[in-house]
Each structure stands twice: as structure tokens, then as C-alpha cells.
Enzyme design. Structure first.
Site, mmCIF file in Angstrom:
data_model
loop_
_atom_site.group_PDB
_atom_site.id
_atom_site.type_symbol
_atom_site.label_atom_id
_atom_site.label_comp_id
_atom_site.label_asym_id
_atom_site.label_seq_id
_atom_site.Cartn_x
_atom_site.Cartn_y
_atom_site.Cartn_z
ATOM 1 N N PRO A 89 0.811 -1.217 0.000
ATOM 2 C CA PRO A 89 0.000 0.000 0.000
ATOM 3 C C PRO A 89 0.846 1.270 0.000
ATOM 4 O O PRO A 89 0.339 2.358 -0.272
ATOM 5 C CB PRO A 89 -0.819 -0.094 1.285
ATOM 6 N N GLU A 116 2.567 -8.075 8.287
ATOM 7 C CA GLU A 116 2.650 -6.621 8.471
ATOM 8 C C GLU A 116 3.513 -5.936 7.413
ATOM 9 O O GLU A 116 3.519 -4.728 7.310
ATOM 10 C CB GLU A 116 3.203 -6.282 9.854
ATOM 11 N N ARG A 154 -3.632 -7.739 -20.922
ATOM 12 C CA ARG A 154 -4.610 -7.421 -21.970
ATOM 13 C C ARG A 154 -4.115 -6.329 -22.909
ATOM 14 O O ARG A 154 -4.647 -6.158 -23.996
ATOM 15 C CB ARG A 154 -5.984 -7.066 -21.367
ATOM 16 N N ASP A 169 -10.707 1.909 -24.572
ATOM 17 C CA ASP A 169 -10.879 1.674 -23.137
ATOM 18 C C ASP A 169 -11.033 2.974 -22.361
ATOM 19 O O ASP A 169 -10.475 3.997 -22.746
ATOM 20 C CB ASP A 169 -9.629 1.002 -22.555
HETATM 21 N N1 ADE Z 1 -0.906 -5.188 -0.186
HETATM 22 C C1 ADE Z 1 -1.850 -4.886 0.721
HETATM 23 N N2 ADE Z 1 -2.618 -3.868 0.307
HETATM 24 C C2 ADE Z 1 -2.148 -3.523 -0.930
HETATM 25 C C3 ADE Z 1 -2.514 -2.533 -1.886
HETATM 26 N N3 ADE Z 1 -3.520 -1.684 -1.675
HETATM 27 N N4 ADE Z 1 -1.804 -2.471 -3.018
HETATM 28 C C4 ADE Z 1 -0.756 -3.305 -3.233
HETATM 29 N N5 ADE Z 1 -0.366 -4.247 -2.373
HETATM 30 C C5 ADE Z 1 -1.050 -4.354 -1.223
#
Ligand code: ADE
Length: 225
Positions: A89, A116, A154, A169
Site C-alpha cells: 500500500p 505486516e 490485456r 478503453d
Molecule cells: N498489499 C496490501 N494492500 C495492498 C494494496 N492496496 N496495493 C498493493 N499491495 C497491497
């Protein structure tokens, strides 16, 4: 293109990769997707892949050793150069432009984490970039890896049945896609816009462009900048 995925749960990938465009792209040799189980490279009686964080705190952290050894095994298997990507994230936001950029690579090596997070030395030691599929936290990098694989594959030339279908697209020109209709002409009293039945290709193209701009302004004003 070759896509390597390093994961603790390779079986999660089998179903999504075995349908439709992704299935055909693999069968026709456009892409080779190689799934590797990080745990196969763990050592010791318990084949440990995670451990407690130094400095304390909740949860577990993915250990360097099995990830490094899995990665090195894959480099020995194929020396094709490529980009190494950690799914997290904290990464660069994934979007259509990044998908297009990645679709021009020869090889992608995707590392899906659990727990984590990764020991920081995995990122620095492997020279990996980080990619996020959105501002929310999933329980692992597997679904994000699948999302990326779908979006990238794709775009490979020949992956879509109709050569043109990636052209129109959503996001292609930074705009949402125009509305589409198919038979019948009237369904439960709802009609198809007259112009689409006119056969006038220039006017249809102009109408579609105007609808794309209109819906982007209404639904995704952030894209209009
Ligand atoms: N791992 C956990 N959440 C994630 C996300 N939003 N994007 C990429 N990898 C992740």
C-alpha cells in the site's frame, strides 16, 4: 513477456489466470506466468518465512532469506532483464499509464507480501520498486498482483480478440468510456440513441467523444485536469 510471481499462496492465482484473455494469452505464448512459492525456499524444520519485528510491535514481518533465495533461483532460471516490483500500500499508485508502461517490459518480477510487511532489506537489497493498487489495505499482495497482471497482459499486442478494443478503453486518453448499446433497439421502452443507428461514422465518433468528456466531468472531475 515473462511474469514471475513470488508468493506464499500460488494456488490463489490458478483460477483468475485460467479464464478468458489471460488464459488465451498464456496458451498462445504471449505471456509466460511463473508462480513460485516463497516457502519452498525457507529453511529449517518449520520452513519459517516470517518473524517478529525488531523494536517490537504487532504482527509479523516477512524475512529476507526465503525471498532472496527464491528471487535468485528465478534469476538463474532466466537471465531476461526486467522490473522487480513489491506490492504494498506504500507504493506508487497503479493506473492505466503505469499498466501501459509495464506492458512494454520483457519481464516483470512481482513479489506479493503477507503479514505486516517486508523486511526493508528486501526492497533495498533487490532494488525493487513499490506499487499499490489503491489506498486501502488488503491482506496480502496476491490480489494486487492479479489485478496488475490482468491490466498489463490485456495490453500486449494480440491479447485481445479485436485488435482495436484496447483503443477505446476507459482512461485510454484520460477519459472514461462513452456509453455502449447492443441489440435490441428498444428494451422495456428504453431506446438506443438515434445517432448510433445512423451509420454516420464521423458524427458517431464526435458524439462518443462528447459523451466521454461529459461523463468524465460528472463522475471523475479529478481526471479532467
Ligand atoms: N498489499 C496490501 N494492500 C495492498 C494494496 N492496496 N496495493 C498493493 N499491495 C497491497
Amino acid at each position: 513477456m515473462r511474469i514471475d510471481v513470488l508468493t506464499l499462496f500460488p494456488d490463489m492465482f490458478t483460477s483468475p489466470l485460467n479464464y478468458s484473455i489471460l488464459k488465451r494469452a498464456q496458451e498462445s505464448g504471449l505471456v509466460e506466468i511463473v508462480l513460485s512459492n516463497i516457502r519452498d525456499f525457507a529453511i529449517g524444520r518449520y520452513r519459517q518465512v516470517d518473524d517478529k519485528p525488531y523494536g517490537g510491535g504487532p504482527g509479523m514481518v516477512m524475512m529476507c532469506q526465503p525471498v532472496f533465495e527464491c528471487y535468485e533461483h528465478l534469476l538463474n532460471e532466466s537471465s531476461q532483464p526486467g522490473r522487480t516490483i513489491l506490492l504494498t500500500p506504500q507504493g506508487r499508485p497503479f493506473d492505466q499509464n503505469l499498466a501501459m508502461e509495464l506492458s512494454r517490459e520483457q519481464r516483470l518480477i512481482l513479489i506479493a507480501g503477507r503479514y505486516e510487511g517486508f523486511d526493508e532489506r528486501i526492497r533495498t537489497g533487490l532494488g525493487a520498486e513499490q506499487i499499490s493498487i489503491g489506498d486501502y489495505v488488503l491482506s496480502g499482495g496476491e490480489l494486487p498482483a492479479m489485478v496488475m497482471i490482468d491490466a498489463v497482459v490485456r495490453l500486449l499486442e494480440g491479447a485481445l480478440g479485436d485488435e482495436d478494443s484496447a483503443e477505446d478503453d476507459s482512461f485510454r486518453e484520460g477519459l472514461l468510456e462513452y456509453p455502449q448499446y447492443t441489440r435490441p433497439e428498444v428494451y422495456r421502452g428504453m431506446t438506443v440513441p438515434e445517432i448510433l443507428l445512423s451509420g454516420d461514422h464521423a458524427r458517431i465518433a464526435a458524439w462518443r467523444k462528447a459523451r466521454s468528456i461529459e461523463r468524465t466531468k460528472r463522475w471523475r472531475p479529478d481526471l479532467m485536469e
